[in-house]
Design a protein around this motif. Sequence first.
Motif, PDB file in Angstrom:
ATOM      1  N   ILE A  59      39.516  40.797 -11.559  1.00 51.72           N
ATOM      2  CA  ILE A  59      40.544  40.002 -12.228  1.00 51.72           C
ATOM      3  C   ILE A  59      40.796  38.774 -11.362  1.00 51.72           C
ATOM      4  CG2 ILE A  59      42.859  39.932 -13.197  1.00 51.72           C
ATOM      5  CD1 ILE A  59      42.902  42.901 -13.288  1.00 51.72           C
ATOM      6  N   MET A  60      40.700  37.608 -11.957  1.00 54.28           N
ATOM      7  CA  MET A  60      40.914  36.376 -11.192  1.00 54.28           C
ATOM      8  C   MET A  60      42.062  35.586 -11.805  1.00 54.28           C
ATOM      9  SD  MET A  60      38.288  33.223 -10.491  1.00 54.28           S
ATOM     10  CE  MET A  60      38.455  32.429 -12.073  1.00 54.28           C
ATOM     11  N   VAL A  61      42.976  35.167 -10.953  1.00 51.75           N
ATOM     12  CA  VAL A  61      44.091  34.340 -11.408  1.00 51.75           C
ATOM     13  C   VAL A  61      43.742  32.884 -11.158  1.00 51.75           C
ATOM     14  CG1 VAL A  61      46.402  33.579 -10.705  1.00 51.75           C
ATOM     15  CG2 VAL A  61      45.975  35.984 -11.183  1.00 51.75           C
ATOM     16  N   THR A  62      43.938  32.025 -12.132  1.00 51.98           N
ATOM     17  CA  THR A  62      43.674  30.609 -11.928  1.00 51.98           C
ATOM     18  C   THR A  62      44.506  29.775 -12.887  1.00 51.98           C
ATOM     19  OG1 THR A  62      41.982  28.886 -11.932  1.00 51.98           O
ATOM     20  CG2 THR A  62      41.719  30.678 -13.510  1.00 51.98           C
ATOM     21  N   HIS A  63      44.720  28.513 -12.507  1.00 49.64           N
ATOM     22  CA  HIS A  63      45.406  27.602 -13.434  1.00 49.64           C
ATOM     23  C   HIS A  63      44.402  26.581 -13.948  1.00 49.64           C
ATOM     24  CE1 HIS A  63      45.622  25.679  -9.448  1.00 49.64           C
ATOM     25  NE2 HIS A  63      45.328  24.598 -10.137  1.00 49.64           N
ATOM     26  N   ASP A  64      43.160  26.743 -13.509  1.00 48.54           N
ATOM     27  CA  ASP A  64      42.102  25.797 -13.872  1.00 48.54           C
ATOM     28  C   ASP A  64      41.307  26.355 -15.053  1.00 48.54           C
ATOM     29  OD1 ASP A  64      39.815  24.290 -14.089  1.00 48.54           O
ATOM     30  OD2 ASP A  64      39.523  24.081 -11.929  1.00 48.54           O
ATOM     31  N   LEU A 123      49.058  40.057 -11.175  1.00 42.59           N
ATOM     32  CA  LEU A 123      47.974  40.459 -10.278  1.00 42.59           C
ATOM     33  C   LEU A 123      48.530  41.306  -9.127  1.00 42.59           C
ATOM     34  CD1 LEU A 123      44.884  39.816 -10.089  1.00 42.59           C
ATOM     35  CD2 LEU A 123      45.491  38.325  -8.193  1.00 42.59           C
ATOM     36  N   ARG A 124      49.650  40.877  -8.590  1.00 41.75           N
ATOM     37  CA  ARG A 124      50.254  41.598  -7.486  1.00 41.75           C
ATOM     38  C   ARG A 124      50.724  42.978  -7.902  1.00 41.75           C
ATOM     39  NH1 ARG A 124      51.932  38.781  -2.882  1.00 41.75           N
ATOM     40  NH2 ARG A 124      53.934  39.844  -2.816  1.00 41.75           N
ATOM     41  N   VAL A 125      51.176  43.103  -9.124  1.00 44.14           N
ATOM     42  CA  VAL A 125      51.561  44.426  -9.624  1.00 44.14           C
ATOM     43  C   VAL A 125      50.331  45.322  -9.660  1.00 44.14           C
ATOM     44  CG1 VAL A 125      52.306  45.691 -11.667  1.00 44.14           C
ATOM     45  CG2 VAL A 125      53.564  43.681 -10.941  1.00 44.14           C
ATOM     46  N   VAL A 126      49.213  44.769 -10.154  1.00 42.28           N
ATOM     47  CA  VAL A 126      47.991  45.563 -10.207  1.00 42.28           C
ATOM     48  C   VAL A 126      47.563  45.975  -8.807  1.00 42.28           C
ATOM     49  CG1 VAL A 126      45.548  45.521 -10.864  1.00 42.28           C
ATOM     50  CG2 VAL A 126      47.238  44.483 -12.359  1.00 42.28           C
ATOM     51  N   GLY A 127      47.794  45.079  -7.844  1.00 44.85           N
ATOM     52  CA  GLY A 127      47.364  45.354  -6.478  1.00 44.85           C
ATOM     53  C   GLY A 127      48.314  46.244  -5.701  1.00 44.85           C
ATOM     54  N   GLY A 128      49.473  46.556  -6.275  1.00 41.98           N
ATOM     55  CA  GLY A 128      50.409  47.397  -5.550  1.00 41.98           C
ATOM     56  C   GLY A 128      51.306  46.628  -4.600  1.00 41.98           C
ATOM     57  N   LEU A 129      51.348  45.313  -4.779  1.00 39.53           N
ATOM     58  CA  LEU A 129      52.203  44.513  -3.905  1.00 39.53           C
ATOM     59  C   LEU A 129      53.566  44.269  -4.534  1.00 39.53           C
ATOM     60  CD1 LEU A 129      49.486  41.947  -2.803  1.00 39.53           C
ATOM     61  CD2 LEU A 129      50.299  43.954  -1.570  1.00 39.53           C
ATOM     62  N   GLU A 130      53.714  44.647  -5.783  1.00 36.73           N
ATOM     63  CA  GLU A 130      55.018  44.578  -6.457  1.00 36.73           C
ATOM     64  C   GLU A 130      55.154  45.835  -7.296  1.00 36.73           C
ATOM     65  OE1 GLU A 130      57.146  42.258  -5.934  1.00 36.73           O
ATOM     66  OE2 GLU A 130      56.025  40.491  -5.295  1.00 36.73           O
ATOM     67  N   LEU A 131      56.393  46.312  -7.412  1.00 29.27           N
ATOM     68  CA  LEU A 131      56.645  47.477  -8.261  1.00 29.27           C
ATOM     69  C   LEU A 131      57.268  47.008  -9.567  1.00 29.27           C
ATOM     70  CD1 LEU A 131      56.763  50.580  -8.577  1.00 29.27           C
ATOM     71  CD2 LEU A 131      59.082  50.466  -7.665  1.00 29.27           C
ATOM     72  N   LEU A 152      37.670  49.606  -5.828  1.00 29.03           N
ATOM     73  CA  LEU A 152      37.442  49.972  -7.227  1.00 29.03           C
ATOM     74  C   LEU A 152      37.521  48.743  -8.111  1.00 29.03           C
ATOM     75  CD1 LEU A 152      39.674  53.151  -7.246  1.00 29.03           C
ATOM     76  CD2 LEU A 152      37.182  53.054  -7.132  1.00 29.03           C
ATOM     77  N   MET A 153      38.291  47.764  -7.634  1.00 28.89           N
ATOM     78  CA  MET A 153      38.392  46.522  -8.389  1.00 28.89           C
ATOM     79  C   MET A 153      38.677  45.383  -7.433  1.00 28.89           C
ATOM     80  SD  MET A 153      42.066  47.184 -10.143  1.00 28.89           S
ATOM     81  CE  MET A 153      43.037  48.533  -9.530  1.00 28.89           C
ATOM     82  N   LEU A 154      38.360  44.194  -7.890  1.00 27.71           N
ATOM     83  CA  LEU A 154      38.525  43.014  -7.060  1.00 27.71           C
ATOM     84  C   LEU A 154      39.602  42.138  -7.689  1.00 27.71           C
ATOM     85  CD1 LEU A 154      37.133  42.007  -4.522  1.00 27.71           C
ATOM     86  CD2 LEU A 154      35.506  40.808  -5.954  1.00 27.71           C
ATOM     87  N   LEU A 155      40.593  41.763  -6.894  1.00 28.88           N
ATOM     88  CA  LEU A 155      41.700  40.954  -7.417  1.00 28.88           C
ATOM     89  C   LEU A 155      41.722  39.635  -6.659  1.00 28.88           C
ATOM     90  CD1 LEU A 155      44.379  43.800  -7.475  1.00 28.88           C
ATOM     91  CD2 LEU A 155      42.889  43.074  -9.331  1.00 28.88           C
ATOM     92  N   LEU A 156      41.529  38.545  -7.349  1.00 25.93           N
ATOM     93  CA  LEU A 156      41.425  37.241  -6.695  1.00 25.93           C
ATOM     94  C   LEU A 156      42.585  36.351  -7.123  1.00 25.93           C
ATOM     95  CD1 LEU A 156      37.656  36.750  -7.620  1.00 25.93           C
ATOM     96  CD2 LEU A 156      38.545  37.690  -5.497  1.00 25.93           C
ATOM     97  N   ASP A 157      43.383  35.901  -6.147  1.00 20.29           N
ATOM     98  CA  ASP A 157      44.530  35.049  -6.451  1.00 20.29           C
ATOM     99  C   ASP A 157      44.173  33.599  -6.179  1.00 20.29           C
ATOM    100  OD1 ASP A 157      48.064  34.984  -5.395  1.00 20.29           O
ATOM    101  OD2 ASP A 157      46.946  33.905  -6.938  1.00 20.29           O
ATOM    102  N   GLU A 158      43.894  32.854  -7.210  1.00 17.33           N
ATOM    103  CA  GLU A 158      43.523  31.435  -7.095  1.00 17.33           C
ATOM    104  C   GLU A 158      42.529  31.226  -5.957  1.00 17.33           C
ATOM    105  OE1 GLU A 158      45.282  28.778  -8.846  1.00 17.33           O
ATOM    106  OE2 GLU A 158      47.254  29.590  -9.296  1.00 17.33           O
TER     107      GLU A 158
END
Lengths: 279, 286, 244
Positions: free
Chosen positions: C191-196, C45-53, C156-162
Amino acid sequence: MTAVANSWRFKKPSVLPGFGLTLGFALFYLSVIVLIPLAALLLRPWELGVDGVFAAVTAPRVVAALQLSFGAALIASLINAVFGLIVAWMLVRYEFPGKRIIDALVDLPFALPTAVAGIALTTLYAPNGWIGQYLEPLGIKVAYTPLGVVFALTFIGLPFVVRSVQPVLADLEKEFEEAAASLGATRAQTFRRVIFPAVLPSWLTGVALAFARAVGEYGSVIFIAGNLPMVSEIAPLLIIIKLEQYDYAGAAAVGSAMLAISFLLLLAINMLQAWARAR
Amino acid sequence: MTKPTRKFRYPTKDSAPVRIALTLAGVAYIALFLLTPLIAVFAEALRNGAAAFLAAITEKDALAAMWLTLTVAAIAVPLNTIFGLAAAWSVAKFDFWGKSVLITLIDLPFSVSPVISGLVYVLLFGAQGYLGPWLDELGIKVIFTVTGLVLATVFVTFPFVARELIPLMQEQGVAEEEAALSLGASGWQMFWRVTLPNVRWGLLYGILLCNARAMGEFGAVSVVSGHIRGLTNTMPLHVEILYNEYNFAAAFAVASILALLALVTLVLKSALEWRYGDEIAATHRH
Amino acid sequence: MALKIERITKRFGTVSAVREVSLTVEKGEFMALLGPSGSGKTTLLRVVGGLELPEEGTLSFDGRDLTHVPARERRAGFVFQHYALFRHMTVAQNIAFGLDVRPISKRLARRDVNERVEALLNRMQLEGLGKRYPSQLSGGQRQRVALARALAIEPLMLLLDEPFGALDAKVRKDLRQWLRALHDETKLTTIMVTHDQEEALALADRVAVMNNGQIEQVGPPSELIDKPASAFVREFLGTDGEGI
């Protein structure tokens, strides 16, 4: 047993022993070492009478000395405010060779005796000194002038801003910066709007501490100041001169004036901090 | 794999020009204000060669000054340590009215000029002080003697140990001490076996800072000392005398011993912070 | 016209958090990245968001190559796990932040910004809370502020981390329904990240199950339940084919 719902207690009950002993000793020690001597300081000027005190404190030489001590301290604190923040940032965020050493060195003004700093700074900035010799031809006199006082006070106050800001900066979670960036902020905007407000209270604390320390500084300044009355004479020196002339009341008056002004200024800074923290 | 069409940057990293500029500014500031004076001390001390240096630091008055500095520190530091432990114990482990006033008072010397710290004792014990004449009749001299030096030094350095221990002890709470008591320990046993070991590194750290300041104090002792060579001159005062006599090399020679002491203090301080950072309040403070 | 993730690899030191992952998220789709901790879903998710290369691979949205575009230019609305609300700013200031930092040429008039913030406050059921500070809000309210803040920049997109990780069960259930409704309204690629797994299966159009840095299976919830592609998927979903 009567209900004790609202009875006032000096101390909350506790099973731990030694309260009376330790508090008693601490208070005794404080009284003997600090409170009684300070009372002497605040009482002494009044033997001159109210008019006498006023005259002693507003004498031109005294005013000039107070202006120099407080003014130079202010300028030095501002220099440390800017560069201290840069150094803290650099130590927390960047990697470069010798970083550990510089980190340890920042505390040098805490550890180095002020007299040693004083003679070293004077030797550096005297007209024929290591740095002074290059400044002379440019017309910049540092040693024996108020500018020298500012330099010495900058040395003295250097660690305060750095050490106040460093831990807060180190604890800042990077999620906030990432959030700001994901919302479109530049680094500069992120710094101004997100990072700096977070370190503002501790930064102010550091500047205040640097200022308080610089105002009363003697040892590192006395050699580099010119000690010319009305021009480059710091307030603490004036106190010593009055003592040597047995003008105890006068010395106490100047001392009390210094304390009073410092107290007011620090109160103002405390309120500024409280405001910054509550934001 | 794909050629970068533009430069990716982590949101929490500064651009290279900013990094370089800030690092240079910071290092230049440190170099100018910290390093050059430090180097100057040692360079000037050795200006006339090693022989002259040794002569200066083994000279009679210089040795007397060193001895006096050690003596004053040897008295002031333990006294302040006991105070620090007592104050920290009462403040950290108990809740009482006026606690914050006490804490503020403990911080007082930091806001007071060293000269004022000496002044207050002259006002009490000096020839025209409140208690001076009375003590004089009893044959007790304070000002211009070692006693005065110790008093002034104690005033200036007493916060160090307390300030270090108070937040540390507060953080550690009372649970362990209560446990010790519940297991049958007496007050002193609890203190020696549970409390002290928990704070030993913070205590050492505070003592280190207290000592550095005690040995280096200048302004306060300058006021209460008689500046009598060989008798009431600590090392910093001796440096001043030599310097004012234009005996620069000797002044710097003695100063360099003090500077060396400062460097040792810094090394020990860093070592303590690095190894025992969790157990030292200073690394959590501000 | 979608988000194309192609053979993305991200390493931290010697550990590969994400290994040659490829995924296409259709425009307007609600995709869940589901997996245990350490599966690499947050990293992806972070890669998609530009927080990791990423070390390898490419990323593109709507045909535009995003791989090396810095976070601030991606217009990806990122909602952090612990919200990362700016604590010294009010709720309204938090939400307006993305609009306030726009370059001057693209900046909206103050009035328009305020209007937008008001509209978002209402839509997020945060009416009247604009002047409060994050510390004065409940967990659920803070979460909605974080969402509002991300939506304010018209991403353009919504990225949700847990997004619901820090909330209690009742609040979670309520917010779930509300989030789905929001998605249907905005039609934003999400895109939503979850462990549930219950959450993922209830909310998403498609679910990508991740394990050990790779995607084990992608598909609509029903497909994952009826035809799990591996033992891991079957066990992780833990359902016995009864539907949601």
